[in-house]
Scaffold this motif. Sequence first.
Motif, PDB file in Angstrom:
ATOM      1  N   ARG A  68      17.772 -16.855  12.550  1.00 14.56           N
ATOM      2  CA  ARG A  68      18.644 -16.473  13.659  1.00 14.56           C
ATOM      3  C   ARG A  68      19.236 -15.074  13.429  1.00 14.56           C
ATOM      4  NH1 ARG A  68      19.925 -20.607  17.121  1.00 14.56           N
ATOM      5  NH2 ARG A  68      19.381 -22.723  16.437  1.00 14.56           N
ATOM      6  N   LYS A  69      19.595 -14.798  12.163  1.00 16.31           N
ATOM      7  CA  LYS A  69      20.161 -13.492  11.825  1.00 16.31           C
ATOM      8  C   LYS A  69      19.112 -12.381  11.920  1.00 16.31           C
ATOM      9  CE  LYS A  69      23.482 -12.451   9.414  1.00 16.31           C
ATOM     10  NZ  LYS A  69      24.672 -11.626   9.635  1.00 16.31           N
ATOM     11  N   ALA A  70      17.846 -12.732  11.664  1.00 17.93           N
ATOM     12  CA  ALA A  70      16.769 -11.731  11.649  1.00 17.93           C
ATOM     13  C   ALA A  70      16.315 -11.351  13.049  1.00 17.93           C
ATOM     14  CB  ALA A  70      15.584 -12.248  10.841  1.00 17.93           C
ATOM     15  N   VAL A  71      16.730 -12.117  14.068  1.00 16.96           N
ATOM     16  CA  VAL A  71      16.360 -11.842  15.458  1.00 16.96           C
ATOM     17  C   VAL A  71      17.536 -11.161  16.156  1.00 16.96           C
ATOM     18  CG1 VAL A  71      15.752 -12.910  17.674  1.00 16.96           C
ATOM     19  CG2 VAL A  71      14.756 -13.792  15.535  1.00 16.96           C
ATOM     20  N   PRO A  72      17.322 -10.034  16.872  1.00 17.17           N
ATOM     21  CA  PRO A  72      16.031  -9.382  17.136  1.00 17.17           C
ATOM     22  C   PRO A  72      15.492  -8.679  15.885  1.00 17.17           C
ATOM     23  CG  PRO A  72      17.841  -8.094  18.050  1.00 17.17           C
ATOM     24  CD  PRO A  72      18.440  -9.353  17.551  1.00 17.17           C
ATOM     25  N   ALA A  73      14.200  -8.817  15.682  1.00 20.18           N
ATOM     26  CA  ALA A  73      13.564  -8.332  14.466  1.00 20.18           C
ATOM     27  C   ALA A  73      13.171  -6.863  14.574  1.00 20.18           C
ATOM     28  CB  ALA A  73      12.325  -9.168  14.156  1.00 20.18           C
ATOM     29  N   SER A  74      13.203  -6.192  13.436  1.00 21.78           N
ATOM     30  CA  SER A  74      12.766  -4.802  13.389  1.00 21.78           C
ATOM     31  C   SER A  74      11.239  -4.743  13.414  1.00 21.78           C
ATOM     32  CB  SER A  74      13.274  -4.145  12.109  1.00 21.78           C
ATOM     33  OG  SER A  74      12.669  -4.747  10.967  1.00 21.78           O
ATOM     34  N   ALA A  75      10.720  -3.584  13.781  1.00 20.73           N
ATOM     35  CA  ALA A  75       9.267  -3.392  13.759  1.00 20.73           C
ATOM     36  C   ALA A  75       8.726  -3.545  12.338  1.00 20.73           C
ATOM     37  CB  ALA A  75       8.925  -2.000  14.303  1.00 20.73           C
ATOM     38  N   LYS A  76       9.534  -3.168  11.357  1.00 19.17           N
ATOM     39  CA  LYS A  76       9.120  -3.281   9.952  1.00 19.17           C
ATOM     40  C   LYS A  76       8.914  -4.739   9.558  1.00 19.17           C
ATOM     41  CE  LYS A  76      10.581  -2.017   5.263  1.00 19.17           C
ATOM     42  NZ  LYS A  76      11.639  -1.350   4.452  1.00 19.17           N
ATOM     43  N   LEU A  77       9.835  -5.608   9.975  1.00 22.92           N
ATOM     44  CA  LEU A  77       9.700  -7.034   9.650  1.00 22.92           C
ATOM     45  C   LEU A  77       8.479  -7.632  10.338  1.00 22.92           C
ATOM     46  CD1 LEU A  77      10.587  -9.737   8.489  1.00 22.92           C
ATOM     47  CD2 LEU A  77      12.188  -9.981  10.405  1.00 22.92           C
ATOM     48  N   ILE A  78       8.288  -7.312  11.603  1.00 18.32           N
ATOM     49  CA  ILE A  78       7.131  -7.836  12.339  1.00 18.32           C
ATOM     50  C   ILE A  78       5.829  -7.425  11.658  1.00 18.32           C
ATOM     51  CG2 ILE A  78       5.856  -7.764  14.512  1.00 18.32           C
ATOM     52  CD1 ILE A  78       8.422  -9.376  14.691  1.00 18.32           C
ATOM     53  N   ALA A  79       5.741  -6.164  11.277  1.00 19.16           N
ATOM     54  CA  ALA A  79       4.521  -5.659  10.629  1.00 19.16           C
ATOM     55  C   ALA A  79       4.270  -6.355   9.301  1.00 19.16           C
ATOM     56  CB  ALA A  79       4.625  -4.153  10.417  1.00 19.16           C
ATOM     57  N   ARG A  80       5.332  -6.577   8.536  1.00 23.95           N
ATOM     58  CA  ARG A  80       5.168  -7.231   7.232  1.00 23.95           C
ATOM     59  C   ARG A  80       4.755  -8.694   7.393  1.00 23.95           C
ATOM     60  NH1 ARG A  80       3.103  -7.500   2.563  1.00 23.95           N
ATOM     61  NH2 ARG A  80       4.345  -8.496   0.937  1.00 23.95           N
TER      62      ARG A  80
END
Length: 224
Positions: free
Chosen positions: A104-116
């Motif tokens: 819940r804390k990670a959303v909205p996610a950064s592009a870096k997290l999505i890519a990883r």
Amino acid sequence: MPAPASSPVRPPVKQPPAAERVYTHIKEAVLDRRYEGGTLLTEGDLADAVGVSRTPVREALLRLEVEGLIKLYPKKGALVLAVSAQEIADVVETRLLVEEFAVRKAVPASAKLIARLEELLEEQRQMSLAGDLAAVSVKDRCFHAEIVRHAGNDILSRLYDQLRDRQLRMGVAVMEAHPGRIADNIAEHSELLEAIRAGDADGAAQVVRRHVSRVKALVRGEDR
């Protein structure tokens, strides 16, 4: 003619201390289940396997006993402890508390997290195709740990890291007993990634709850 240039002398590679080598050997074998729960390890056999004396073996065994992976019996050896039902319940309960909060804390996610997460998911697929269950389990754990890390709470991240060894051991056990679970696991990770990508915190938390609870049922033999 000029003399040929001499090759640079490279310093010899320094090996880790003997006790560290024994510790790593035993721990890796326990986590990937080459040393199953119930296996009795002797100092002599371990010393021969690693190529050291018995003194560093004793040092390594004491350390592993503190971590809860073995139980020492004087003059007999070290018993590899099986994963208990209580340990499973404790790990899953802690995972649910940490991971639901973290996603819940990670959303909205950064592009870096999505890519990883995309990268880890693809690596898990490749390890699955290669049949490397230990590597699949490592990538599984890394996928979840990445989400926890991006929640931005260092205390929770360190707490989650402390579950690493127990998670890896349970993960290999599940995959060996339920080979079809690997594909399901990857599909659930893909579903979780899509919920995070869409910014759906509630949906991502529901996927986490379902995913982790299913692992608990499988390890305890409640789901066939």
